[in-house]
Write a protein that holds these residues in place. Structure first.
Motif, PDB file in Angstrom:
ATOM      1  N   TRP B 114       0.838  -1.200   0.000  1.00 55.14           N
ATOM      2  CA  TRP B 114       0.000   0.000   0.000  1.00 55.14           C
ATOM      3  C   TRP B 114       0.881   1.262   0.000  1.00 55.14           C
ATOM      4  O   TRP B 114       0.692   2.175  -0.798  1.00 55.14           O
ATOM      5  CB  TRP B 114      -0.884  -0.065   1.249  1.00 55.14           C
ATOM      6  N   PHE B 115       1.879   1.271   0.876  1.00 55.93           N
ATOM      7  CA  PHE B 115       2.750   2.442   0.944  1.00 55.93           C
ATOM      8  C   PHE B 115       3.684   2.518  -0.258  1.00 55.93           C
ATOM      9  O   PHE B 115       4.035   3.609  -0.706  1.00 55.93           O
ATOM     10  CB  PHE B 115       3.529   2.460   2.265  1.00 55.93           C
ATOM     11  N   LYS B 116       4.063   1.357  -0.771  1.00 57.75           N
ATOM     12  CA  LYS B 116       4.916   1.350  -1.963  1.00 57.75           C
ATOM     13  C   LYS B 116       4.183   1.999  -3.138  1.00 57.75           C
ATOM     14  O   LYS B 116       4.743   2.802  -3.880  1.00 57.75           O
ATOM     15  CB  LYS B 116       5.280  -0.105  -2.301  1.00 57.75           C
ATOM     16  N   ARG B 117       2.912   1.654  -3.280  1.00 62.45           N
ATOM     17  CA  ARG B 117       2.127   2.233  -4.372  1.00 62.45           C
ATOM     18  C   ARG B 117       1.897   3.714  -4.157  1.00 62.45           C
ATOM     19  O   ARG B 117       1.985   4.521  -5.083  1.00 62.45           O
ATOM     20  CB  ARG B 117       0.783   1.499  -4.498  1.00 62.45           C
ATOM     21  N   THR B 118       1.626   4.080  -2.914  1.00 62.37           N
ATOM     22  CA  THR B 118       1.440   5.507  -2.596  1.00 62.37           C
ATOM     23  C   THR B 118       2.715   6.274  -2.930  1.00 62.37           C
ATOM     24  O   THR B 118       2.671   7.326  -3.581  1.00 62.37           O
ATOM     25  CB  THR B 118       1.120   5.687  -1.090  1.00 62.37           C
ATOM     26  N   TYR B 119       3.847   5.719  -2.504  1.00 63.71           N
ATOM     27  CA  TYR B 119       5.129   6.388  -2.721  1.00 63.71           C
ATOM     28  C   TYR B 119       5.431   6.507  -4.212  1.00 63.71           C
ATOM     29  O   TYR B 119       5.886   7.545  -4.681  1.00 63.71           O
ATOM     30  CB  TYR B 119       6.234   5.604  -2.017  1.00 63.71           C
ATOM     31  N   SER B 120       5.173   5.433  -4.930  1.00 62.26           N
ATOM     32  CA  SER B 120       5.472   5.449  -6.361  1.00 62.26           C
ATOM     33  C   SER B 120       4.674   6.540  -7.088  1.00 62.26           C
ATOM     34  O   SER B 120       5.200   7.204  -7.976  1.00 62.26           O
ATOM     35  CB  SER B 120       5.202   4.059  -6.918  1.00 62.26           C
ATOM     36  N   ILE B 121       3.421   6.735  -6.716  1.00 62.54           N
ATOM     37  CA  ILE B 121       2.611   7.793  -7.353  1.00 62.54           C
ATOM     38  C   ILE B 121       3.087   9.165  -6.867  1.00 62.54           C
ATOM     39  O   ILE B 121       3.231  10.100  -7.644  1.00 62.54           O
ATOM     40  CB  ILE B 121       1.110   7.589  -7.044  1.00 62.54           C
ATOM     41  N   TYR B 122       3.373   9.251  -5.582  1.00 67.38           N
ATOM     42  CA  TYR B 122       3.791  10.530  -4.991  1.00 67.38           C
ATOM     43  C   TYR B 122       5.082  11.029  -5.639  1.00 67.38           C
ATOM     44  O   TYR B 122       5.210  12.186  -6.013  1.00 67.38           O
ATOM     45  CB  TYR B 122       3.990  10.361  -3.480  1.00 67.38           C
ATOM     46  N   ILE B 123       6.035  10.119  -5.794  1.00 67.49           N
ATOM     47  CA  ILE B 123       7.359  10.514  -6.256  1.00 67.49           C
ATOM     48  C   ILE B 123       7.334  10.910  -7.734  1.00 67.49           C
ATOM     49  O   ILE B 123       8.173  11.665  -8.202  1.00 67.49           O
ATOM     50  CB  ILE B 123       8.382   9.373  -5.982  1.00 67.49           C
ATOM     51  N   SER B 124       6.369  10.365  -8.476  1.00 67.50           N
ATOM     52  CA  SER B 124       6.307  10.701  -9.908  1.00 67.50           C
ATOM     53  C   SER B 124       5.495  11.966 -10.161  1.00 67.50           C
ATOM     54  O   SER B 124       5.364  12.408 -11.291  1.00 67.50           O
ATOM     55  CB  SER B 124       5.695   9.534 -10.689  1.00 67.50           C
TER      56      SER B 124
END
Lengths: 180, 193
Positions: B114-124
């Motif tokens: 869940w956090f990995k997906r959140t981070y991936s969208i956030y960072i892009s």
């Protein structure tokens, strides 16, 4: 000072192998003299001696049938072979990385799809479980039925109206709790 | 036929309970609710939304209380008001959940993913920097302001997507930054003024 190099006679065997002595020298000596002795200064650098001997050896005709590749350029051949192999392996690694990334992406997509479909299919199971937990934690309970005039949306409408005014901004209020 | 689902961001609920007058938002929400009821759609409420709304209730009641001498009695009085409003909110929501008009959801994904997906969208996603002249810093100088997608916005959108919401309704313009993200393909961001 005179340095005497080991003498060598131009013999019949050399003739058979078409070996020929080096023709001419800087000092104008005859081939016979060149192969017999050599006179030079002690200051003559060793590498020059090696270079000259190599030159002489290189200029002689190769004895047949043994083939010796004497080209200096060819000495780098094994290195270029290694380089080529390294390049090929690097390319293989890149290909594997690309296919690995593609597979990972596919697995992630399938996992997400599975989670989504499971979540979509189990919507009311998940919701009912969450409600049970919410009621347990908050200590509230709701009766199974309700009177028609008891509209839950109506109860929520204006629940905090006495705390509202013309300036209230729902986005700002939510931003504040989100730490924005 | 599968029931169609919509996700309400916290701003929609807050607008409804405060009957927000700004830009006729309360009316907009009422029309939205009427339409959803008519179409027999289900409103998705995540734990994140629930917690955010409860926190707005706590803060709003406290901050709007007339300033008088603060003592234990006053504190209790405020806490009681908060509890009363919270209970009404939770009871109404529970009723709606029991009637299957609202579904109370949370992500079924493991927390690390869940956090990995959140981070991936956030960072892009990159935001924007603007001058904030109207809000000076502590020394009275004009201040700059960074505006970008927040991680909470991403998590609301991810939850909505996970539960196949056809649309996410909000007043928060920040969600527009997620509109073109491939992670949310197939879901619409309906952002009201």
């Amino acid at each position: 000072m005179v340095i005497l190099q080991p003498g060598k006679r131009w013999d019949a065997r050399d003739q058979c192998e078409s070996r020929r002595p080096t023709s001419g020298t800087a000092s104008g000596q005859t081939p016979e003299e060149t192969w017999d002795t050599r006179e030079m200064s002690v200051r003559y650098p060793l590498d020059e001696i090696v270079a000259e001997v190599t030159r002489r050896w290189m200029s002689t005709v190769e004895p047949r049938p043994w083939h010796i590749n004497r080209s200096i350029d060819n000495a780098t051949l094994p290195v270029s072979e290694f380089s080529r192999e390294i390049e090929e392996l690097r390319k293989d690694i890149q290909d594997l990385r690309a296919s690995n990334a593609a597979l990972q992406a596919r697995v992630s997509t399938l996992e997400r799809k599975l989670t989504r479909e499971a979540a979509a299919d189990d919507l009311w199971d998940i919701s009912d479980d969450n409600l049970a937990t919410l009621e347990e934690l908050s200590g509230i309970s709701t009766p199974p039925g309700r009177l028609p005039e008891e509209d839950p949306f109506g109860a929520l409408k204006g629940l905090l109206s006495e705390y509202s005014d013309e300036t209230v901004d729902s986005v700002e209020l939510v931003d504040a709790v989100r730490g924005k | 036929m599968e029931t169609r689902r919509v996700y309400f961001d916290s701003s929609i609920w807050v607008s409804h309970i405060l009957q927000e007058k700004r830009k006729n938002r309360a009316q907009t929400v009422q029309q939205l609710l009427d339409r959803i009821e008519k179409d027999e759609e289900v409103i998705l409420v995540s734990h994140l939304v629930l917690l955010e709304v409860l926190e707005v209730i706590r803060k709003r009641i406290t901050e709007r209380e007339p300033y008088t001498e603060l003592n234990d009695e006053k504190k209790k009085e405020i806490m009681d008001k908060i509890q009363k409003k919270t209970n009404v909110f939770l009871r109404s929501l529970s009723q709606l959940i029991k009637e299957h008009k609202v579904a109370l959801i949370d992500s079924q994904e493991p927390v690390d993913k869940w956090f990995k997906r959140t981070y991936s969208i956030y960072i892009s996603s990159s935001g924007d920097i603007s001058a904030r002249n109207y809000s000076p810093d502590r020394r009275g100088n004009p201040a700059l302001r960074y505006q970008g997608v927040g991680h909470y916005d991403i998590q609301h959108a991810l939850t909505a997507k996970e539960f196949s919401a056809r649309a996410l309704y909000t007043f928060d313009q920040g969600f527009s930054r997620l509109d073109n993200d491939r992670a949310f393909e197939g879901m619409r961001f309906l952002i009201y003024q």
